[in-house]
Design an enzyme around this catalytic site. Sequence first.
Site, PDB file in Angstrom:
ATOM      1  N   LYS A  12      48.930 -63.637  37.206  1.00 37.92           N
ATOM      2  CA  LYS A  12      49.193 -64.445  38.589  1.00 37.92           C
ATOM      3  C   LYS A  12      48.188 -63.923  39.751  1.00 37.92           C
ATOM      4  CE  LYS A  12      53.029 -66.255  41.358  1.00 37.92           C
ATOM      5  NZ  LYS A  12      52.222 -67.485  41.586  1.00 37.92           N
TER       6      LYS A  12
ATOM      7  N   GLY B 216      48.225 -55.905  39.911  1.00 34.24           N
ATOM      8  CA  GLY B 216      47.361 -55.533  38.629  1.00 34.24           C
ATOM      9  C   GLY B 216      46.289 -56.631  38.712  1.00 34.24           C
ATOM     10  N   CYS B 217      46.683 -58.036  38.866  1.00 33.55           N
ATOM     11  CA  CYS B 217      45.647 -58.905  38.789  1.00 33.55           C
ATOM     12  C   CYS B 217      44.675 -58.891  39.749  1.00 33.55           C
ATOM     13  CB  CYS B 217      46.540 -60.338  38.762  1.00 33.55           C
ATOM     14  SG  CYS B 217      47.533 -60.625  37.431  1.00 33.55           S
ATOM     15  N   THR B 218      44.988 -58.582  40.842  1.00 32.68           N
ATOM     16  CA  THR B 218      43.737 -58.405  42.063  1.00 32.68           C
ATOM     17  C   THR B 218      43.064 -57.295  41.768  1.00 32.68           C
ATOM     18  OG1 THR B 218      45.516 -59.235  43.829  1.00 32.68           O
ATOM     19  CG2 THR B 218      43.623 -58.021  44.517  1.00 32.68           C
TER      20      THR B 218
ATOM     21  N   ALA C 181      40.639 -58.355  38.885  1.00 31.87           N
ATOM     22  CA  ALA C 181      39.840 -59.140  39.247  1.00 31.87           C
ATOM     23  C   ALA C 181      38.639 -58.439  40.133  1.00 31.87           C
ATOM     24  CB  ALA C 181      40.310 -60.624  40.088  1.00 31.87           C
TER      25      ALA C 181
END
Length: 155
Positions: A40, A45-47, A50
């Site tokens: 998401k 974690g995704c930030t 990325a």
Amino acid sequence: MTAIAEGTAAPDFTLPRDGGGTVSLSDYRGKTVVLYFYPKDDTSGCTVEAIDFTAKVEDFAEAGAVVIGMSPDPVKAHDKFIKKHGLGIVLASDEDKSTLEAYGVWAEKSMYGRKYMGVERTTVLIGPDGTVRKVWEKVKVPGHVDEVLAAAQAE
């Protein structure tokens, strides 16, 4: 469900991408592709993942590789995510989850005893000939991008 097997042909896709337009795997034939699947936009974690890929995007380019992130989030969410964090990678939107399923990363997950369907954080290294070279399943973000970069540089 397990992620796609190394040595198999990577399933092609054409999906909407950040900033409008589409992105297709076949557009990158002849290049190494780092295709990373994440749950998401704008979650912790995704930030970090990325931002880590963005920080190394030039190193990937020097290795002849392109980085594509994919989640089931809509393009509008991708655009906000990119703008908020100054991201420099392509983000594909797979809202119907067909590509996520083709790569075996749309899976049953569990949190606090509750089961639900979601993206299993996975990275797939695809060779210039469209063959899956390496798969990282259940990715832990710290240090992951450097490991993927080393594999791309070895291609």
